[in-house]
Design a protein around this motif. Structure first.
Motif, mmCIF file in Angstrom:
data_model
loop_
_atom_site.group_PDB
_atom_site.id
_atom_site.type_symbol
_atom_site.label_atom_id
_atom_site.label_comp_id
_atom_site.label_asym_id
_atom_site.label_seq_id
_atom_site.Cartn_x
_atom_site.Cartn_y
_atom_site.Cartn_z
ATOM 1 N N GLY A 65 -0.259 4.709 -1.297
ATOM 2 C CA GLY A 65 -1.195 4.826 -0.462
ATOM 3 C C GLY A 65 -1.220 6.040 0.435
ATOM 4 O O GLY A 65 0.081 6.163 0.972
ATOM 5 N N LEU A 84 -3.692 4.903 6.264
ATOM 6 C CA LEU A 84 -3.481 3.571 6.881
ATOM 7 C C LEU A 84 -3.283 3.528 8.305
ATOM 8 O O LEU A 84 -3.655 2.710 8.926
ATOM 9 C CB LEU A 84 -1.996 3.254 6.046
ATOM 10 C CG LEU A 84 -1.696 1.586 6.507
ATOM 11 C CD1 LEU A 84 -2.927 0.518 6.079
ATOM 12 C CD2 LEU A 84 -0.338 1.370 5.574
ATOM 13 N N CYS A 130 -8.451 3.812 5.450
ATOM 14 C CA CYS A 130 -8.397 3.617 3.856
ATOM 15 C C CYS A 130 -9.593 2.476 3.609
ATOM 16 O O CYS A 130 -10.196 2.436 2.571
ATOM 17 C CB CYS A 130 -7.081 3.007 3.148
ATOM 18 S SG CYS A 130 -6.343 1.683 4.136
ATOM 19 N N TYR A 154 0.949 -1.200 -0.007
ATOM 20 C CA TYR A 154 0.003 0.123 0.046
ATOM 21 C C TYR A 154 0.718 1.322 -0.063
ATOM 22 O O TYR A 154 0.781 2.375 -0.878
ATOM 23 C CB TYR A 154 -0.910 -0.040 1.039
ATOM 24 C CG TYR A 154 -1.586 1.275 1.525
ATOM 25 C CD1 TYR A 154 -2.989 1.535 0.898
ATOM 26 C CD2 TYR A 154 -1.202 2.169 2.408
ATOM 27 C CE1 TYR A 154 -3.752 2.628 1.095
ATOM 28 C CE2 TYR A 154 -1.978 3.393 2.540
ATOM 29 C CZ TYR A 154 -3.258 3.559 2.046
ATOM 30 O OH TYR A 154 -3.921 4.669 2.284
ATOM 31 N N ILE A 201 -6.317 -4.466 3.298
ATOM 32 C CA ILE A 201 -6.232 -3.278 2.818
ATOM 33 C C ILE A 201 -6.714 -2.902 1.580
ATOM 34 O O ILE A 201 -6.363 -3.280 0.467
ATOM 35 C CB ILE A 201 -4.496 -2.685 3.084
ATOM 36 C CG1 ILE A 201 -4.207 -3.079 4.535
ATOM 37 C CG2 ILE A 201 -4.444 -1.423 2.446
ATOM 38 C CD1 ILE A 201 -2.743 -2.863 4.507
ATOM 39 N N MET A 259 -6.302 -0.585 -5.063
ATOM 40 C CA MET A 259 -5.632 -1.813 -4.458
ATOM 41 C C MET A 259 -6.901 -2.471 -3.854
ATOM 42 O O MET A 259 -7.761 -1.750 -2.973
ATOM 43 C CB MET A 259 -4.799 -1.461 -3.348
ATOM 44 C CG MET A 259 -4.318 -2.576 -2.534
ATOM 45 S SD MET A 259 -2.590 -2.120 -1.588
ATOM 46 C CE MET A 259 -2.369 -3.606 -0.539
ATOM 47 N N SER A 266 -7.929 0.284 -1.288
ATOM 48 C CA SER A 266 -7.822 1.869 -1.505
ATOM 49 C C SER A 266 -8.254 1.714 -2.730
ATOM 50 O O SER A 266 -7.645 1.544 -3.573
ATOM 51 C CB SER A 266 -6.321 2.115 -1.149
ATOM 52 O OG SER A 266 -6.412 3.474 -1.769
#
Ligand SMILES: Cc1ncc(C[n+]2csc(CCOP(=O)(O)OP(=O)(O)O)c2C)c(N)n1
Length: 279
Positions: free
Chosen positions: A78, A83, A94, A73, A104, A111, A106
């Motif tokens: 990111g 985060l 996120c 990330y 995770i 992602m 995003s």
């Protein structure tokens, strides 16, 4: 970009990831974070090197990470505050504070959060790539690549000549079981049997640079990158002392300039965590 510049830029990304993970380590021990956390310290040169190449090529791939995804990330741009907030369970995270460390997600960097089944992201990544024709990267662990559905995904990607990159972050472990106790084959050889362009390399940025510079997203590529996990499979602790992790080696090689970058990033990240904890 010259190789020298690439190496320094990659160090900056890796330093951001390492310093971030060190802060998470502290917060887990302080019991501020009290759900399962998967730290990627030691392995950060894999996503950092790839992200730098992708950035130079001005590509914005779909990214399918697994549970050990903080460095993926951060390397791909990111938002760091989002985060931190995710790991603190805040709505501003996120993944709106619902994914935690394992999942995770995003939309900003394309992602897609992991849902927990080892290697399922290979199937999803291949499906997304097949239907959209967009450049795609799938990150796997060396144990996840052993799953039958991952092998089926490799075969399909090869057959359809998808613009996809499979990356195995090979830290040798499935939780605590080493590769030599699990199998007698190399992931690279199996990928090659499916007729994928495949490599087995260590996590030096020059190796990653050289295998990806020609055909990235022009055809399916499979790279198994040997790296080192510094901390426990899950949570914050140390299984065994690891010598010669890539970030430490690169910092030593790059010298004073890198030391300064690392110090400044450390300070910046410590302050960011402090600010978010006070909110
Ligand atoms: C299908 C399935 N089996 C078992 C598990 C439990 N599990 C979670 S992570 C893990 C090990 C993963 O190892 P690897 O893919 O090499 O990734 P790493 O943790 O080393 O990053 C296992 C066995 C799972 N999540 N899914």
């Amino acid at each position: 970009m010259s190789y020298k510049n690439y190496r320094l830029k990659t160090f900056e990304k890796a330093s951001l990831c390492r310093n971030f993970e060190n802060e998470v380590f502290k917060r887990v021990n302080e019991k501020i974070i009290n759900f399962p956390v998967y730290l990627s310290a030691g392995q950060e040169y894999v996503p950092s090197s790839i992200a730098q190449i992708v950035k130079d090529k001005k590509q914005k791939p779909l990214i399918f990470g697994q549970h050990r995804g903080h460095s993926i990330y951060l390397s791909f741009g990111g938002n760091i505050v989002e985060l931190i907030d995710e790991l603190l369970g805040k709505k501003t995270g996120c993944t709106r504070g619902m994914g935690g460390s394992l999942s995770i997600n995003s939309n900003k960097i394309n992602m897609f959060g992991h849902e927990g089944l080892m290697g399922s992201n290979a199937c999803m990544g291949v499906g997304a790539c097949f239907s959209s024709a967009k450049p795609t990267i799938v990150f796997l662990g060396d144990a996840s690549v052993e799953e039958d559905y991952v092998l089926a995904s490799l075969s399909w990607a090869a057959k359809k000549e998808l613009p996809i990159l499979f990356v195995v972050e090979d830290n040798n472990y499935a939780v605590l079981t080493k590769k030599k106790d699990r199998r007698d084959w190399k992931a690279k050889d199996v990928a090659k049997a499916f007729k994928l362009e495949s490599y087995d390399i260590d996590d030096q940025p020059k190796n990653i640079f050289s295998v990806l510079k020609k055909n990235l997203f022009k055809k399916p590529i499979f790279i198994n990158v040997n790296t080192k996990r510094l901390f426990w499979h899950s949570g914050a602790g140390v299984d065994e002392e690891v010598k010669g992790d890539r970030l430490t080696l690169e910092k030593k090689f790059l010298g004073k300039k890198a030391e300064k970058i690392h110090r400044n990033i450390k300070k910046k990240i410590e302050n960011l965590w402090k600010q978010r904890l006070e909110k």
